[in-house]
Write an enzyme that holds these catalytic residues in place. Structure first.
Site: not given
Ligand code: MEV
Length: 320
Positions: A108-109, A112-114, A117-118, A159
């Protein structure tokens, strides 16, 4: 190579990159404190480069974001175009050959699951395979980090690093990559609030608060750094059960950084009440995902409790 028996186009090359969770240390990691992250292979981005002899140009098809376009028609800062342009620039390629690229994702966009970056990592790997210019992990990671900087302001690079190396990482910004071993596997239940929460915004908000109240924020970052350090030792020495308490403490500190939300707190509480050993938000916060440490036998009931408390979906993952 080109067509399969049915006449369908076959991929020339393909590549996949996993999602990730941050176990400890998000936000503090932007301020050079250590953080721990692990890949989550149940979700992934898959990129295929297909035969494109039928039409000129570089065509990108990403049905998940309703994209079907030629590269030159996209703005240069488009999340997918920017990856390709950065890569061509790094490789010194000014006239890339025609290709048809297909991108699918189950991550999911902005959760917090990256996912961003993936996409970068899978796309860089597929294109370099297609162009027959394979890169090392360190090189892939460097380019993916350049793209993260375009879109996330002042990212730490955690990430892209955990996703490129596909291993647990103990990450300190700007320092050589350290992967670490998991002494004894443990189970994490991830709960998604379903709330879209761009990393850039919460990272920027924390920066403004840090500028205003530097001493207090530095103190919080130091406490989080201690947690990351002890958590790594607990994982390596085969005592993952200790992580529950660390998660609870880390969540309280993230609340002080103002990056939690009612929905995240509700899910964290629901996981604890259902028997999780500890829980915290994971990633940039304000929405997105939370994680909880569970005994394997309680994973299903914690997952059900999260869904009843409003989680849009859950993932049970074994960290090995
Ligand atoms: C994002 O997955 C994690 C944060 O610490 C941002 C980062 O590390 O770039 C919030």
């Amino acid at each position: 190579m080109g067509r399969g028996r049915s006449g369908d186009l076959l991929p020339l090359v393909n590549s996949s990159a996993p999602g990730k969770i941050i176990l400890f240390g998000e936000h503090a990691v932007v301020y050079n404190r250590p953080a721990l992250a692990v890949p989550v292979t149940q979700v992934h981005v898959d990129v295929e480069v297909l035969d494109s002899s039928s039409r000129p140009g570089i065509w990108v098809n990403a049905p998940g974001i309703n994209l079907n376009a030629e590269l030159n028609s996209l703005p240069t800062d488009h999340p997918i175009a920017s990856v390709m342009l950065k890569l061509f620039q790094s490789l010194g390629i000014f006239q890339p050959p025609p290709m048809d690229i297909s991108i699918t994702s189950t991550i999911p966009v902005a959760s917090g699951l990256g996912s961003g970056a993936a996409v970068s990592v899978a796309l860089i790997r597929a294109l370099t395979l297609y162009l027959e210019q394979p890169l090392t992990n360190v090189q892939v990671n460097e380019i993916a980090f350049e793209v993260e900087k375009l879109h996330h302001g002042t990212p730490s690079g955690i990430d892209n690093t955990v996703i490129t190396f596909n291993k647990p990482v103990y990450f300190i910004k700007g320092q050589p990559i350290e992967t670490f071993k998991v002494g004894k596997p443990f189970t994490i239940v991830i709960g998604d609030t379903g709330i879209f929460a761009p990393t850039k915004e919460s990272v920027m908000d924390v920066r403004l608060l840090w500028l205003r109240d530097t001493n207090n924020f530095e103190h919080i970052f130091n406490e989080i750094a201690q947690i990351s350090l002890i958590a790594r030792r607990s994982i390596e020495s085969g005592k993952p059960e200790l992580l529950g308490e660390f998660m609870d403490h880390n969540h309280e500190l993230l609340k002080q950084l103002t990056v939690s939300s009612l929905e995240l707190d509700t899910l964290v509480q629901a996981a604890r009440s259902a028997g999780a050993l500890g829980a915290k938000l994971s990633g940039s916060g304000r929405g997105g995902n939370m994680i909880s440490l569970v005994e394997k036998e309680t994973a299903e009931s914690v997952s059900n409790a999260l869904l009843s408390a409003g989680a849009k979906r859950t993932i049970i993952t074994e960290i090995t």
